[in-house]
Every structure is written in structure tokens, then in C-alpha cells.
Motif scaffolding. Structure first.
Motif, PDB file in Angstrom:
ATOM      1  N   HIS A 163       0.810  -1.224   0.000  1.00  0.00           N
ATOM      2  CA  HIS A 163       0.000   0.000   0.000  1.00  0.00           C
ATOM      3  C   HIS A 163       0.838   1.266   0.000  1.00  0.00           C
ATOM      4  CE1 HIS A 163      -2.998  -2.896   0.784  1.00  0.00           C
ATOM      5  NE2 HIS A 163      -2.755  -3.020   2.056  1.00  0.00           N
TER       6      HIS A 163
ATOM      7  N   PRO B 142       2.541   4.240  -1.787  1.00  0.00           N
ATOM      8  CA  PRO B 142       2.328   4.829  -3.112  1.00  0.00           C
ATOM      9  C   PRO B 142       3.435   4.435  -4.078  1.00  0.00           C
ATOM     10  CG  PRO B 142       1.967   6.466  -1.414  1.00  0.00           C
ATOM     11  CD  PRO B 142       2.491   5.241  -0.725  1.00  0.00           C
ATOM     12  N   GLU B 143       3.077   4.353  -5.331  1.00  0.00           N
ATOM     13  CA  GLU B 143       4.002   3.869  -6.362  1.00  0.00           C
ATOM     14  C   GLU B 143       5.173   4.825  -6.554  1.00  0.00           C
ATOM     15  OE1 GLU B 143       0.861   4.719  -6.725  1.00  0.00           O
ATOM     16  OE2 GLU B 143      -0.239   2.848  -6.928  1.00  0.00           O
TER      17      GLU B 143
ATOM     18  N   SER C 119       8.045   7.928  -5.474  1.00  0.00           N
ATOM     19  CA  SER C 119       9.026   8.045  -4.397  1.00  0.00           C
ATOM     20  C   SER C 119       8.587   9.045  -3.333  1.00  0.00           C
ATOM     21  CB  SER C 119      10.373   8.484  -4.977  1.00  0.00           C
ATOM     22  OG  SER C 119      10.252   9.756  -5.561  1.00  0.00           O
ATOM     23  N   ILE C 120       7.354   9.538  -3.417  1.00  0.00           N
ATOM     24  CA  ILE C 120       6.878  10.512  -2.438  1.00  0.00           C
ATOM     25  C   ILE C 120       7.102   9.989  -1.026  1.00  0.00           C
ATOM     26  CG2 ILE C 120       4.802  11.564  -1.473  1.00  0.00           C
ATOM     27  CD1 ILE C 120       3.768  11.824  -4.327  1.00  0.00           C
ATOM     28  N   PHE C 121       6.742   8.756  -0.816  1.00  0.00           N
ATOM     29  CA  PHE C 121       6.821   8.196   0.524  1.00  0.00           C
ATOM     30  C   PHE C 121       7.013   6.688   0.373  1.00  0.00           C
ATOM     31  CE2 PHE C 121       4.287   7.572   4.735  1.00  0.00           C
ATOM     32  CZ  PHE C 121       5.463   7.318   5.404  1.00  0.00           C
TER      33      PHE C 121
ATOM     34  N   HIS D  30      10.874  10.096   2.530  1.00  0.00           N
ATOM     35  CA  HIS D  30       9.707  10.937   2.258  1.00  0.00           C
ATOM     36  C   HIS D  30       9.843  11.733   0.970  1.00  0.00           C
ATOM     37  CE1 HIS D  30       7.560  10.454   6.133  1.00  0.00           C
ATOM     38  NE2 HIS D  30       8.742  10.019   6.496  1.00  0.00           N
ATOM     39  N   ASN D  31      11.040  11.820   0.443  1.00  0.00           N
ATOM     40  CA  ASN D  31      11.246  12.588  -0.786  1.00  0.00           C
ATOM     41  C   ASN D  31      12.321  11.966  -1.653  1.00  0.00           C
ATOM     42  OD1 ASN D  31       9.924  15.293  -1.578  1.00  0.00           O
ATOM     43  ND2 ASN D  31       9.869  15.277   0.634  1.00  0.00           N
ATOM     44  N   GLY D  32      12.431  10.638  -1.612  1.00  0.00           N
ATOM     45  CA  GLY D  32      13.433   9.959  -2.417  1.00  0.00           C
ATOM     46  C   GLY D  32      14.829  10.099  -1.820  1.00  0.00           C
TER      47      GLY D  32
END
Lengths: 434, 200
Positions: A87, A89-90, A92-94, A119-121
Motif C-alpha cells: 500500500h 504509493p508507487e 518516491s513521495i513516501f 519521504h522525498n526519495g
């Protein structure tokens, strides 16, 4: 997990459900191995000009391959890897990468398998251009490049690192999800972290009397930021430069990260580049929302830095199948506390009705994973395996019900309740609530 | 030379410790070295710092001058933010911007299904964040995700205003600036408590 080839008829039951006394296991194990050695000698009785039997494995008859500049695990172990949390997200946001903790032995997680939450790659930072700044309530605002930081006296400590959200599914799911130990507990790892004590940097800059907090910031795209009390930074925090003897991996904050032993992963700011000394916290993004706890009365609890006392049985654990339907197994697991050393771990095989003390494997270190073991004679009936850790301050893991009473139904951080694994009479291990 | 001073200090400490207590480990020597002094840091100039001093504090410290309206924010939001936060700030895959702090929401009976796909939706900026200054801070430093630090200060004020509007904390005709942002009363503030004993 394979059954150990040891007779356990002499072991003493110390709790119901087949939990045995560890000392008698060690004694009988020693006796068994010495009798095995004697029988091997007696079997070598062949003579003549024959050569070594050619049915031996190929790798014993051919020269081996060459080594490599940077070693890698055996190709037969390449199924042991991190996985991205379901679950997530696809993008790299998180992203949350879980360590396969049920495959680990000892207390050190290999660097390539250490859990990681981004959280930001992951930024690609050139260490030659990277600097650490300290400013704010200090006498002398300073900047340090890598070359100078590497010359400071360093310390090393073996510590666990755990995400505040580790085991969140068990905190919030009404029914226990059938997941592996990796899926449920894979956001904790252990490593030796080496680097420069923060107190050297703070002392060199000179803290003003009003200095109470430091806003610690990373050099990633999102400029991850957390407010950390000065008292912690003067205590045991380091600017970590090495992990398990090598420079940090990019996903762990290369070229440097803050390491605050025993505190939630998010506070251990990766890609560290700025320390702003202040008198108050900044209420950054993560301390404003995601890394707060919502209590049962609706209050929002902030700055709950410590990861509390916790444990999990890793062998056996979720979705494994015991290879033989009964017999001897060694139960093994990990315990840790963000407040200090683990004092004891108790294990139950009958859902918590009776408990036995597990053996703690050395070393037992402060704010570190601690390995525990206890022998178990499984009689083939369904069983409920539990572990309950206590730390040196007397903090004991709560039951899931006790933990839930404190928090809102959807609050998921800092879950440290006693974990239960149900073992069916078929030997299937499943996540469970007690 | 600073390097020589550090080295001499190091040698002096180590030697004196060795003389006093031969059996002391290196770790114990460091732990006891409260009088250790180092000086390898270079002076950080104000001009060097100014590009990086981006943290905005709840009292308004570091807030830049500027202004932006809810209307401008709505327009920016649709072009640069909606693809990750949804039309109304409560869809995935990015964090939820408006609404209740839990997944059980009376206004959205399907919330639990959405959570299954995007778990970070279960808490919202509008319900939990105690200060509007933090919205400005994070939007400016980290958003949009594909181009962090690309928004100018007026655009950040406008987007902050729009997020506050989505949460019924601003009227639609309002222009937000460095003064007005300090007057916003966030619902998360009065619910906040601190687990850290030194800060209450």
C-alpha cells in the motif's frame, strides 16, 4: 526454520506448552556432539589404491572462482531482500522498505538490508560539495566540510533504529492481518553506527544559555527537518558517518546523518546539512502531523521521541510453516528499548497463561537489538507463541488491549504491544491478537 | 594551524589518560573528555547562510514578505498539486490536506477503502497541524514534489491560503500575507500536548 537434531527427552519443562529450560538443553547438546565425533572415526576403515569417491559434489573437485572487489551475498540467498511496504504509493513521495528481519541472526542488520523510509526519495549528494552548518543561538556560527569532520574524534555504538510506524498494521487493523514478520516488524534494524559526537560540534560553536532545541535539517529535495532537544544532542547523539564499518549508504543519509540512539527513526535526520539552534521547536511537517500520536481523548501528542520497550519472536514467525509437525525447535527473537538495556524477555507457548524466561544472547547493549532464545518441544497441538520484554527501567510491554486503550482507534505510531504468533496443528504460523 | 591544535589536544588527552589509568579503553577516554576542545569549523558568514535559512517558526521568524489570495492559490493548486492531492485535497497518493484526522469520516463512508490504497490519507494537515506557518514552511521547502523549492513566496502564500480555505479556516476572498498568517487559529493547536517533559 529447521528442527535441530537433538534429543530433548532430558530437558525440563519450565512452562506449559513445551517451553524448556535452556541450561539443560546446552548440556545435552554437548553430550550429543561428542558421541557423534567418536562414531565418525570408527567408520573410516577402507584401504587400497582407490581415489576419493567421485560422487562428491562438483565444487569439491574443481578450482573455485575469484573473489570480487566488493563482496555480495551468495546467489542462493538472493531471495533474502527488502520489500516495499504494501500500500505504499508507487512514487518516491513516501516509500517504506522493510528488512527481512525473520532471516536475520544476531543483532546486526546487513547494510544492504537495513530498513529505510524516504519521504522525498534519495538524493545524490557529492561529498566534496557537502557542508554542515551550525547557527542560531551560538557564539560562533560555523561550517564543516567532510575533510574536517572526518578528523574529529569518533565513537561507535551498536544501536537499533526503528520507524515510529513499525508494526502499524497491528495497531490499527481490527482483525490481525496475515503478514510476515518482515511485513509487520520490518521497520527496525540493528547496526554499529560510528561518527562524531554532536557535543563536540555544539561546544565548538558555543551554545548560548537560551539554547534549548536544534532544528536539524537534511539536504534532500524535501529538506527533511525535525526539532531535537539540545539535551539529547549533548547526551549520546552523533553525526553518523559510518554504518557497520563502511561509509553510510545513500539510503541511510550519505554522507552524514544525525543518529539519536533510541529515538524514532524520523528524528535521525539523513543527509544532514544544517543545525539551527533555537529556544523552541519549529513544528516542522512531520512533528505537526504524521509523527504525532492521537490519544484516546482526542489530544494530539507531539515529541514522543523514544521508541518504547518491544520484542518479537522471529523464529518462527508469520506465514512460515514448521517443517515437521512436532518435535524440537529453538524459539528465537529480538527485543529492544529506546530507554536502555533489555533486562529480561519472557516467552509463552500457551497464549500468556504461563511464561518462561528466555536466555539473552550477549552482548546485551543499551538501545540495541538484543537476541533471545528458548528451546521448545512442540507436541503438535496448536499453540500461541508470545514474547514479553522488560527493560532496565522496569518498562514492560503492554498487551494489545492495554496499548489500544491509550490511543485513538486510528493512531498507529509507537506500537509496542506483545506480539502473538498462532501456530496451527499443521505448523502454519499466523499473526494473531491475544 | 587549527589541525595542529586539534592533534596536540588529542595527544595530550590520550597520554594523560594512559598515564593515569593504563587499563582505560579508548571509548572511556573519549567519554570522559568533557574538556576536549576542537576548532576545525570555519566561520559561517551571514551571506553563506542566507540561501539556506528557510525554517519558518510559529512566531513568524523567517517569514518573508509577500502575499497571495485563495483564488490565486486555487489556480496554482489545480495546475501543480491536484495530481497528487486530488481535486479537494483529500485524495491520494500524497498526504491529505483537509478533513478529519482519522479514517472514519461521516462525510466519506468510502474512506476506509481509499485508505487501503493510500494510507497516508488517514490524517490531514487541516486537522492536526497546529500552526499555519508550518504549511508555508513545508510548501516552500518541499513542494511540489517533482520540483521542490520552485515556488516563489507569493505563490506559497497563495497555496497556503487555499489549503486553509479548503479547511474552512479562510474565506474565499481573502489575501494571505506575512501578518495575516500569524492570526490563523488551527484546530490542531488546542488539542496538542507534548510528551517531551522539557517542553509543555
Amino acid at each position: 526454520m529447521k528442527p535441530t537434531n537433538v534429543s530433548s527427552k532430558d530437558l525440563v519443562a519450565v512452562a506449559k506448552g513445551g517451553v524448556l529450560d535452556r541450561r539443560s538443553f546446552i548440556l545435552s547438546g554437548l553430550a550429543f556432539s561428542s558421541s557423534l565425533a567418536v562414531s565418525n572415526v570408527a567408520a573410516s576403515d577402507s584401504v587400497g589404491a582407490s581415489k576419493i569417491n567421485q560422487s562428491i559434489p562438483t565444487w569439491m573437485k574443481t578450482p573455485g572462482g575469484s573473489d570480487t572487489e566488493y563482496g555480495a551475498p551468495s546467489k542462493y540467498e538472493n531471495h533474502i531482500k527488502r520489500n516495499v511496504a504494501e500500500h505504499t504509493p508507487e512514487t518516491s513521495i513516501f516509500s517504506i522498505w522493510h528488512t527481512p528481519i525473520e532471516n536475520q541472526r544476531g543483532i546486526i542488520t546487513p547494510n544492504g538490508l537495513h530498513f529505510s523510509v524516504n519521504h522525498n526519495g534519495i538524493p545524490d549528494i557529492d561529498p566534496q560539495k557537502h557542508k554542515l552548518m551550525i547557527h542560531g543561538l551560538v557564539d560562533k556560527p560555523l561550517t564543516f566540510d567532510m575533510e574536517s569532520l572526518l578528523r574529529y574524534p569518533m565513537v561507535s555504538a551498536i544501536n537499533f533504529l526503528e520507524c515510529a510506524g513499525n508494526t502499524a498494521p497491528n495497531a490499527v487493523s481490527v482483525t490481525p492481518l496475515d503478514q510476515t514478520c518482515q511485513g509487520l516488524f520490518g521497520q527496525v534494524s540493528g547496526a554499529e553506527w560510528s561518527g562524531v559526537p554532536l557535543k563536540y560540534i555544539l561546544q565548538e560553536a558555543g551554545l548560548k544559555p537560551t539554547a534549548k532545541w536544534v532544528i536539524v535539517e537534511g539536504a534532500d529535495g524535501g529538506s527533511h527537518s525535525r526539532s531535537i532537544p539540545v539535551s539529547k544532542l549533548l547526551d549520546d547523539a552523533i553525526i553518523a558517518l559510518y554504518q557497520n564499518g563502511e561509509r553510510l549508504r545513500p539510503s541511510q543519509g550519505y554522507p552524514m546523518r544525525l543518529f539519536v540512539p533510541g529515538w524514532e527513526g524520523n528524528a535521525n535526520v539523513k543527509w544532514l546539512h544544517r543545525l539551527e539552534v533555537t529556544d523552541k521547536p519549529a513544528f516542522t511537517k512531520d512533528e505537526s502531523g504524521l509523527y504525532s500520536d492521537i490519544l484516546d481523548d482526542g489530544k494530539i501528542q507531539r515529541f514522543s521521541f523514544h521508541m518504547d520497550v518491544k520484542s518479537v519472536i522471529t523464529h518462527p514467525s508469520g506465514k512460515q510453516v514448521l517443517p515437521e509437525k512436532k518435535g524440537f525447535y529453538e524459539i528465537s527473537g529480538l527485543a529492544w528499548s529506546g530507554y536502555g538495556k533489555i533486562k529480561q524477555v519472557e516467552v509463552s507457548a500457551d497464549g500468556g497463561r504461563t511464561w518462561a524466561l528466555a536466555q539473552l544472547e550477549q552482548p546485551v547493549l543499551s538501545k540495541s537489538l538484543t537476541r533471545f532464545h528458548i528451546p521448545w518441544q512442540w507436541k503438535g497441538d496448536s499453540a500461541m507463541l508470545l514474547s514479553r520484554a522488560t527493560d532496565e527501567l522496569g518498562r514492560v510491554q503492554p498487551t494489545r488491549g492495554q496499548w489500544r486503550e491509550k490511543y485513538a482507534s486510528y493512531s498507529f505510531n509507537h506500537y509496542n504491544a506483545i506480539q502473538a504468533w498462532y501456530i496451527s496443528s499443521d505448523g502454519v504460523v499466523e499473526n494473531s491478537y491475544v | 594551524m587549527s589541525s595542529h591544535r586539534l592533534y596536540r589536544c588529542f595527544v595530550k588527552n590520550t597520554l594523560s589518560s594512559l598515564l593515569l589509568v593504563v587499563a582505560l579503553s579508548q571509548a572511556a577516554t573519549y567519554a570522559d573528555a568533557a574538556d576536549f576542545s576542537t576548532d576545525l569549523g570555519e566561520t559561517l558568514s551571514a551571506s553563506e547562510l542566507s540561501d539556506y535559512e528557510i525554517t519558518i517558526f510559529p512566531n513568524g521568524k523567517n517569514l518573508p514578505e509577500g502575499k497571495g489570495s485563495v483564488i490565486q492559490g486555487e489556480k496554482l493548486y489545480k495546475g501543480r498539486c491536484m495530481m497528487c492531492h486530488g481535486e479537494e485535497g483529500d485524495e491520494g497518493p500524497a498526504a491529505r490536506l483537509k478533513g478529519s484526522d482519522g479514517w472514519i469520516s461521516f462525510s466519506d463512508p468510502l474512506r476506509i477503502l481509499r485508505i487501503n490504497k493510500y494510507p497516508v490519507l488517514l490524517i490531514s494537515v487541516g486537522s492536526l497541524w497546529p500552526y499555519a506557518t508550518s504549511i508555508f514552511d513545508y510548501t516552500r521547502r518541499a513542494m511540489p514534489h517533482y520540483a521542490p523549492k520552485s515556488l516563489n513566496d507569493d505563490e506559497v502564500y497563495a497555496l497556503t491560503a487555499y489549503i486553509l480555505y479548503l479547511n474552512d479556516l479562510l474565506e474565499k476572498d481573502v489575501v494571505l500575507d506575512e501578518k495575516r498568517i500569524l492570526n490563523i487559529q488551527m484546530p490542531g493547536k488546542n488539542r496538542s500536548i507534548s510528551a517531551w517533559p522539557e517542553f509543555k
